[in-house]
Scaffold this motif. Structure first.
Motif, mmCIF file in Angstrom:
data_model
loop_
_atom_site.group_PDB
_atom_site.id
_atom_site.type_symbol
_atom_site.label_atom_id
_atom_site.label_comp_id
_atom_site.label_asym_id
_atom_site.label_seq_id
_atom_site.Cartn_x
_atom_site.Cartn_y
_atom_site.Cartn_z
ATOM 1 N N VAL A 291 15.662 -4.526 -7.978
ATOM 2 C CA VAL A 291 14.825 -3.339 -7.834
ATOM 3 C C VAL A 291 13.883 -3.472 -6.637
ATOM 4 O O VAL A 291 13.322 -4.537 -6.375
ATOM 5 N N ARG A 292 13.728 -2.387 -5.903
ATOM 6 C CA ARG A 292 12.816 -2.346 -4.758
ATOM 7 C C ARG A 292 12.032 -1.047 -4.793
ATOM 8 O O ARG A 292 12.591 0.012 -5.109
ATOM 9 N N LEU A 293 10.759 -1.111 -4.431
ATOM 10 C CA LEU A 293 9.932 0.090 -4.378
ATOM 11 C C LEU A 293 9.025 0.007 -3.163
ATOM 12 O O LEU A 293 8.045 -0.740 -3.158
ATOM 13 N N PRO A 294 9.331 0.749 -2.111
ATOM 14 C CA PRO A 294 8.494 0.697 -0.896
ATOM 15 C C PRO A 294 7.037 1.050 -1.191
ATOM 16 O O PRO A 294 6.746 1.906 -2.031
ATOM 17 N N GLY A 295 6.155 0.338 -0.493
ATOM 18 C CA GLY A 295 4.741 0.665 -0.596
ATOM 19 C C GLY A 295 4.031 0.064 -1.783
ATOM 20 O O GLY A 295 2.855 0.352 -2.006
ATOM 21 N N ARG A 296 4.696 -0.755 -2.562
ATOM 22 C CA ARG A 296 4.039 -1.448 -3.679
ATOM 23 C C ARG A 296 4.157 -2.942 -3.421
ATOM 24 O O ARG A 296 5.198 -3.541 -3.623
ATOM 25 N N ASP A 306 0.484 -1.525 0.297
ATOM 26 C CA ASP A 306 0.355 -1.082 -1.090
ATOM 27 C C ASP A 306 -0.415 0.236 -1.128
ATOM 28 O O ASP A 306 -1.479 0.366 -0.521
ATOM 29 N N VAL A 307 0.117 1.195 -1.882
ATOM 30 C CA VAL A 307 -0.459 2.541 -1.914
ATOM 31 C C VAL A 307 -1.666 2.646 -2.838
ATOM 32 O O VAL A 307 -2.234 3.738 -2.982
ATOM 33 N N GLY A 308 -2.071 1.569 -3.476
ATOM 34 C CA GLY A 308 -3.190 1.618 -4.404
ATOM 35 C C GLY A 308 -4.415 2.298 -3.800
ATOM 36 O O GLY A 308 -4.820 1.988 -2.690
ATOM 37 N N HIS A 309 -5.010 3.229 -4.570
ATOM 38 C CA HIS A 309 -6.145 3.990 -4.027
ATOM 39 C C HIS A 309 -7.251 4.195 -5.063
ATOM 40 O O HIS A 309 -8.059 5.107 -4.944
ATOM 41 N N ASN A 310 -7.276 3.344 -6.092
ATOM 42 C CA ASN A 310 -8.394 3.363 -7.032
ATOM 43 C C ASN A 310 -8.674 1.928 -7.467
ATOM 44 O O ASN A 310 -7.862 1.022 -7.244
ATOM 45 N N PRO A 311 -9.839 1.682 -8.062
ATOM 46 C CA PRO A 311 -10.212 0.293 -8.388
ATOM 47 C C PRO A 311 -9.220 -0.407 -9.312
ATOM 48 O O PRO A 311 -8.990 -1.615 -9.178
ATOM 49 N N HIS A 312 -8.632 0.310 -10.250
ATOM 50 C CA HIS A 312 -7.676 -0.300 -11.169
ATOM 51 C C HIS A 312 -6.474 -0.848 -10.407
ATOM 52 O O HIS A 312 -6.038 -1.990 -10.624
ATOM 53 N N ALA A 313 -5.929 -0.056 -9.494
ATOM 54 C CA ALA A 313 -4.792 -0.513 -8.687
ATOM 55 C C ALA A 313 -5.209 -1.635 -7.744
ATOM 56 O O ALA A 313 -4.461 -2.591 -7.525
ATOM 57 N N ALA A 314 -6.414 -1.514 -7.179
ATOM 58 C CA ALA A 314 -6.896 -2.543 -6.259
ATOM 59 C C ALA A 314 -7.048 -3.889 -6.945
ATOM 60 O O ALA A 314 -6.832 -4.943 -6.329
ATOM 61 N N ALA A 315 -7.398 -3.896 -8.225
ATOM 62 C CA ALA A 315 -7.565 -5.152 -8.956
ATOM 63 C C ALA A 315 -6.237 -5.896 -9.053
ATOM 64 O O ALA A 315 -6.195 -7.127 -8.923
ATOM 65 N N TYR A 316 -5.154 -5.169 -9.272
ATOM 66 C CA TYR A 316 -3.839 -5.813 -9.335
ATOM 67 C C TYR A 316 -3.471 -6.412 -7.980
ATOM 68 O O TYR A 316 -2.984 -7.544 -7.896
ATOM 69 N N VAL A 317 -3.720 -5.657 -6.914
ATOM 70 C CA VAL A 317 -3.418 -6.148 -5.563
ATOM 71 C C VAL A 317 -4.238 -7.398 -5.259
ATOM 72 O O VAL A 317 -3.721 -8.388 -4.726
ATOM 73 N N VAL A 416 -0.119 4.100 4.024
ATOM 74 C CA VAL A 416 1.057 3.235 3.985
ATOM 75 C C VAL A 416 2.248 3.897 4.672
ATOM 76 O O VAL A 416 2.985 3.259 5.433
ATOM 77 N N GLY A 417 2.436 5.188 4.440
ATOM 78 C CA GLY A 417 3.552 5.884 5.068
ATOM 79 C C GLY A 417 3.478 5.857 6.579
ATOM 80 O O GLY A 417 4.484 5.593 7.265
ATOM 81 N N GLU A 418 2.284 6.098 7.127
ATOM 82 C CA GLU A 418 2.137 6.108 8.584
ATOM 83 C C GLU A 418 2.357 4.715 9.175
ATOM 84 O O GLU A 418 2.995 4.570 10.230
ATOM 85 N N VAL A 419 1.853 3.681 8.507
ATOM 86 C CA VAL A 419 2.035 2.328 9.034
ATOM 87 C C VAL A 419 3.494 1.888 8.891
ATOM 88 O O VAL A 419 4.022 1.194 9.768
#
Length: 443
Positions: A291-296, A306-317, A416-419
């Protein structure tokens, strides 16, 4: 939309859709349900089985995992997700392949015909895209359709379709302008995808009580992480326990690390089992390995996107970066929209970041590089540069990276998309230079 001739290219269609409705987000099901009814989408099954996935974070990875697992078991699949990173076509995958322009345009045209058939109905960009994708799926109904909620749940366009299995991944604060900041209310909105008497899979151990209350009110069958199913271990070699549709015990051992959150992998396994699929360990291992998922947490050389854009997602990153130390600097390229919790994201990531580069995003929801830099400096962070765009920030960083450094690109799908596009152009240019140099040497 006007009665003008229908567009003949996908780009023209998308431009038309963006200008068609007075507001970009207009929550509610009355308009979209009426058009869906006219299209015949509510009078016949969309697929053999439907799984709908809602949540604040983890939706995209859960959908990708479900799709990979289903395909490994020989099922024909259709998956609808949003937003996209680079190409709109990413939003609809049929048997694992992005829909081509012709398929998407045929769906848009079908929506437009139905929208005008009677009193005209005004639809948003997302609503037309959702109905068009559903129409495309219905032309050759798959064994399994996997639908990702765009915003909330109860009033999202995806919710016109009744799922056979509903999944709620996580509940945290995001889209506050539309969903508010009360986690109990947000949980109730996400739980709006649940259906009476049908399985509800809860993919987090920390969901608001409102999610369970909605399930109880509906009489939905509840399968919660850490209760009906769970996982043991971290990384490669983890194991899963769960149950089938008859609530008989299931277990899978020695599973590979999919490179995505294992709670989401466990949730996907449980949801698929509840559709009646008999899980085969070899098929599950193959799917999780591939499995592959771009941007994660996507690594491209020194770049982690990584597309994370809130504190919950940022904590995982932050946790994943901390578990993968590097000898050089960890730099962050940050660009965010104005309606996101930038201060919370910065505070969460700060312990793992040595220095930052900020970039501006365009549009009415934009947040400037200067605004982000000010917030970073207010928290004592070092800001190396302010750029006009994510691509400009990436170019500035690339010229100054040392071999031992790494860069986290985060804050938005737009960032992430632009980069990703910039990195692709750089790789293509480098390959062209190599090919040209080789041709010169061969002369």
């Amino acid at each position: 939309m006007s009665d003008a001739p229908l567009p003949t290219t996908l780009d023209a269609w998308l431009a038309r859709l963006e200008a068609a409705h007075p507001v970009g987000i207009d929550l509610g099901l009355d308009r979209v349900a009426e058009v869906a009814r006219r299209m015949g989408l509510l009078s016949r099954p969309l697929a053999g089985r439907v799984i709908t996935v809602a949540g604040t974070n983890g939706k995209g990875s859960t959908v990708a995992l479900l799709e990979a697992l289903a395909r490994a078991h020989g099922l024909a699949t259709a998956a609808y997700t949003s937003p996209h990173l680079v190409r709109y076509n990413e939003r609809l995958r049929l048997n694992g392949v992005e829909a081509d322009d012709a398929t998407l345009m045929a769906g848009f045209a079908a929506v437009e015909r139905a929208r005008r058939a009677g009193d005209p109905v005004s639809l948003t960009y997302f609503e037309v895209g959702t109905l068009g994708a559903l129409w495309a799926m219905a032309q050759t109904p798959p064994d399994l359709a996997i639908l990702e909620v765009g915003l909330g749940g109860r009033l999202d366009a995806v919710n016109v379709i009744d799922p056979d299995v509903a999944v709620v991944t996580t509940v945290a604060q995001d889209h506050a302008a539309f969903l508010g900041t009360d986690l109990e209310q947000i949980g109730r909105e996400k739980a709006g995808i649940l259906r009476a008497g049908r399985p509800a899979v809860l993919g987090s151990r920390q969901l608001p009580a409102s999610v369970r209350r909605v399930a109880g009110e509906l009489g939905a069958s509840l399968f919660a992480l850490g209760e009906a199913f769970g996982r043991q271990g971290e990384g490669a070699g983890w194991s899963w326990t769960g149950c089938d549709v008859g609530e008989g015990a299931l277990s899978l051992e020695a599973l590979p690390d999919p490179g995505l959150p294992l709670d989401n992998a466990a949730t996907a396994l449980q949801a698929l089992a509840l559709t009646g699929v008999t899980l085969e360990v070899d098929a599950c291992r193959r799917a999780l390995a591939e499995v592959r998922l771009p941007g994660r947490l996507q690594w491209l050389g020194q770049w982690c996107l990584d597309v994370g854009h809130n504190p919950h997602a940022a904590a995982y990153v932050a946790d994943r970066l901390a578990a993968r130390p590097c000898r050089g600097r960890t730099l962050a390229l940050l660009a965010m929209l104005g309606d996101k919790d930038a201060d919370g994201v910065i505070a969460t990531l700060a312990p793992t970041i040595d220095a930052w580069v900020t970039a501006s995003l365009p549009g009415e929801r934009a947040r400037s590089a200067e605004d982000l830099a000010g917030r970073l400096e207010g928290q004592g962070a070092a800001v190396l540069h302010r750029a006009a765009s994510p691509a400009a920030a990436a170019a500035w960083l690339a010229a100054r990276l040392m071999p031992e450094d790494r860069v986290l690109v985060c804050g938005s799908f737009f960032t992430v998309g632009e980069v990703l596009e910039w990195l692709a152009r750089e790789r293509e240019a480098a390959q062209t230079d190599t090919d040209h140099s080789g041709s010169e040497e061969a002369r």
